[in-house]
Write a protein that holds these residues in place. Structure first.
Motif, PDB file in Angstrom:
ATOM      1  N   ASP A  56       0.851  -1.197   0.000  1.00 10.88           N
ATOM      2  CA  ASP A  56       0.000   0.000   0.000  1.00 10.88           C
ATOM      3  C   ASP A  56       0.881   1.238   0.000  1.00 10.88           C
ATOM      4  O   ASP A  56       1.906   1.286   0.690  1.00 10.88           O
ATOM      5  CB  ASP A  56      -0.921   0.009   1.215  1.00 10.88           C
ATOM      6  N   ARG A  57       0.453   2.216  -0.760  1.00 14.34           N
ATOM      7  CA  ARG A  57       1.231   3.453  -0.879  1.00 14.34           C
ATOM      8  C   ARG A  57       1.248   4.169   0.482  1.00 14.34           C
ATOM      9  O   ARG A  57       0.211   4.489   1.071  1.00 14.34           O
ATOM     10  CB  ARG A  57       0.623   4.360  -1.935  1.00 14.34           C
ATOM     11  N   GLY A  58       2.445   4.385   1.025  1.00 14.42           N
ATOM     12  CA  GLY A  58       2.614   5.088   2.301  1.00 14.42           C
ATOM     13  C   GLY A  58       2.423   4.220   3.520  1.00 14.42           C
ATOM     14  O   GLY A  58       2.581   4.705   4.647  1.00 14.42           O
ATOM     15  N   GLU A  59       2.113   2.903   3.363  1.00 16.90           N
ATOM     16  CA  GLU A  59       1.863   2.033   4.516  1.00 16.90           C
ATOM     17  C   GLU A  59       2.793   0.828   4.564  1.00 16.90           C
ATOM     18  O   GLU A  59       2.949   0.215   5.610  1.00 16.90           O
ATOM     19  CB  GLU A  59       0.412   1.553   4.504  1.00 16.90           C
ATOM     20  N   GLY A  60       3.397   0.433   3.476  1.00 16.30           N
ATOM     21  CA  GLY A  60       4.306  -0.707   3.478  1.00 16.30           C
ATOM     22  C   GLY A  60       3.629  -1.970   2.986  1.00 16.30           C
ATOM     23  O   GLY A  60       2.565  -1.936   2.365  1.00 16.30           O
ATOM     24  N   SER A  61       4.284  -3.124   3.281  1.00 14.34           N
ATOM     25  CA  SER A  61       3.840  -4.418   2.755  1.00 14.34           C
ATOM     26  C   SER A  61       3.099  -5.207   3.814  1.00 14.34           C
ATOM     27  O   SER A  61       3.407  -5.122   5.012  1.00 14.34           O
ATOM     28  CB  SER A  61       5.040  -5.238   2.264  1.00 14.34           C
ATOM     29  N   THR A  62       2.131  -6.007   3.358  1.00 16.56           N
ATOM     30  CA  THR A  62       1.416  -6.960   4.208  1.00 16.56           C
ATOM     31  C   THR A  62       1.428  -8.305   3.501  1.00 16.56           C
ATOM     32  O   THR A  62       1.388  -8.387   2.270  1.00 16.56           O
ATOM     33  CB  THR A  62      -0.034  -6.496   4.458  1.00 16.56           C
ATOM     34  N   TYR A  63       1.480  -9.399   4.288  1.00 14.09           N
ATOM     35  CA  TYR A  63       1.579 -10.745   3.747  1.00 14.09           C
ATOM     36  C   TYR A  63       0.432 -11.579   4.303  1.00 14.09           C
ATOM     37  O   TYR A  63       0.019 -11.413   5.459  1.00 14.09           O
ATOM     38  CB  TYR A  63       2.907 -11.392   4.140  1.00 14.09           C
TER      39      TYR A  63
END
Length: 339
Positions: A56-63
């Motif tokens: 997500d732009r400005g929030e980082g990665s999620t898995y």
């Protein structure tokens, strides 16, 4: 596949993989990749493995693995156990062959371990060693804390004993204060009862005194009325006595005038006797005047005798009035003194 280096992704940041838009299409707020693989049906993930990574732009990665949120480390371990991943030797990228040829023994060993499928074990071992070292550090810190807490525990024990003694003393003080309050309340209740009794007695005394005052006031009014009547009667008697005194003075003056006239007549008679021969007519007139004067003298003597007879009676009445007035004043003074 767990890649966290933006340079490996050929970008200046991980957000560069998100579609930035064109003249005809808007930019996107996220980028998502889905990897599906078939696995052992008896394995922990079932027959199918689904790995999702979302940036997500400005929030980082999620898995997510099979719809369950996980960490990037969990994804890396999953691929390491499968002898694959972002740095797996099964994937040959640009410059990879020359890197393998020029690799050092430690790097070759890592590649061999990964090819043998034991890289995940080494990762887990490394994690376990890190956790063990962290645990040893925590244990040492805990020992330091325990050594520091022993002194605090001794202090707290002393404070606890002091608190127990304080609690016992406070309980005794509270009991003593309760007894003192009860004693004060009992004394105050007794004093209030005595005060109520005294107030009742005082009210009765006030009522009796008020009744006596009313009686005394009525008697005072009666005495004042009697004194007024006595004073009026005394004033009348004094007026009568003054009138009789004036009348007696007038009669006395008339008597003195008559005596003076008698003396004058005697002198005239003497002169007439000396001049009888020449004044017969004057003698007759003198005889007539003498007769008239005798009548006036008789009437004056009678009136004087009557006034003289009435004078003791008037004097006695005046004395009685004075005595009655003094008696009334004395009675009034006595009643006022009794009040």
């Amino acid at each position: 596949m767990g890649e966290s280096s933006d340079k490996s992704m050929r970008g200046g940041g991980m957000e560069d993989v998100i579609f930035a838009g064109t003249a005809s299409r808007p930019a996107r707020a996220f980028a998502e990749v889905l990897l599906t693989a078939e696995t052992d049906p008896d394995g922990p993930f079932g027959a199918e493995l689904e790995v999702v990574r979302r940036i997500d732009r400005g929030e980082g990665s999620t898995y997510r693995i099979n719809g369950r949120d996980v960490r990037a480390k969990d994804v890396s371990l999953l691929f390491a156990d499968a002898a694959t991943g972002a740095h797996s030797p099964a994937l040959v990228s640009q410059g990879r062959i020359s890197a393998v040829i020029a690799a050092k023994p430690a790097e070759r060993r890592a590649m061999l371990e990964e090819a043998a499928g034991i890289a995940g074990l080494h990762v887990r071992r490394r994690d376990a060693e890190q956790k063990l070292r962290a645990t040893e550090v925590n244990v040492a810190r805990l020992e330091d804390l325990l050594s520091g807490l022993e002194g605090q525990i001794n202090t707290l024990r002393r404070q606890a004993r002091a608190a127990e003694r304080y609690k016992a003393v406070s309980e005794k003080i509270r009991l003593s204060e309760a007894r003192l309050v009860f004693a004060r309340w009992r004394d105050a209740a007794a004093a209030a009862e005595a005060a109520r009794t005294q107030a009742t007695a005082a009210e009765e005394a006030v009522k009796a005194a008020a009744l006596l005052a009313n009686h005394a006031q009525a008697a005072q009014h009666k005495a004042a009325a009697a004194l007024s009547e006595a004073r009026d009667e005394l004033f009348d008697r004094r007026q009568d006595a003054a009138a009789h005194g004036q009348r007696m003075a007038s009669l006395t003056a008339q008597l003195e005038a008559a005596e003076q006239r008698v003396a004058d007549i005697d002198r005239q008679l003497t002169r007439i006797e000396q001049d009888r021969a020449s004044a017969d007519k004057l003698t007759e007139d003198a005889a007539a005047a003498m007769a008239k004067l005798d009548q006036d003298l008789t009437a004056a003597e009678a009136a004087l005798a009557e006034d003289t007879a009435r004078r003791p009676t008037l004097a006695a009445a005046a004395d009685d009035a004075d005595r009655a007035a003094r008696a009334a004043e004395i009675a009034l003074a006595q009643r006022v003194a009794e009040q």
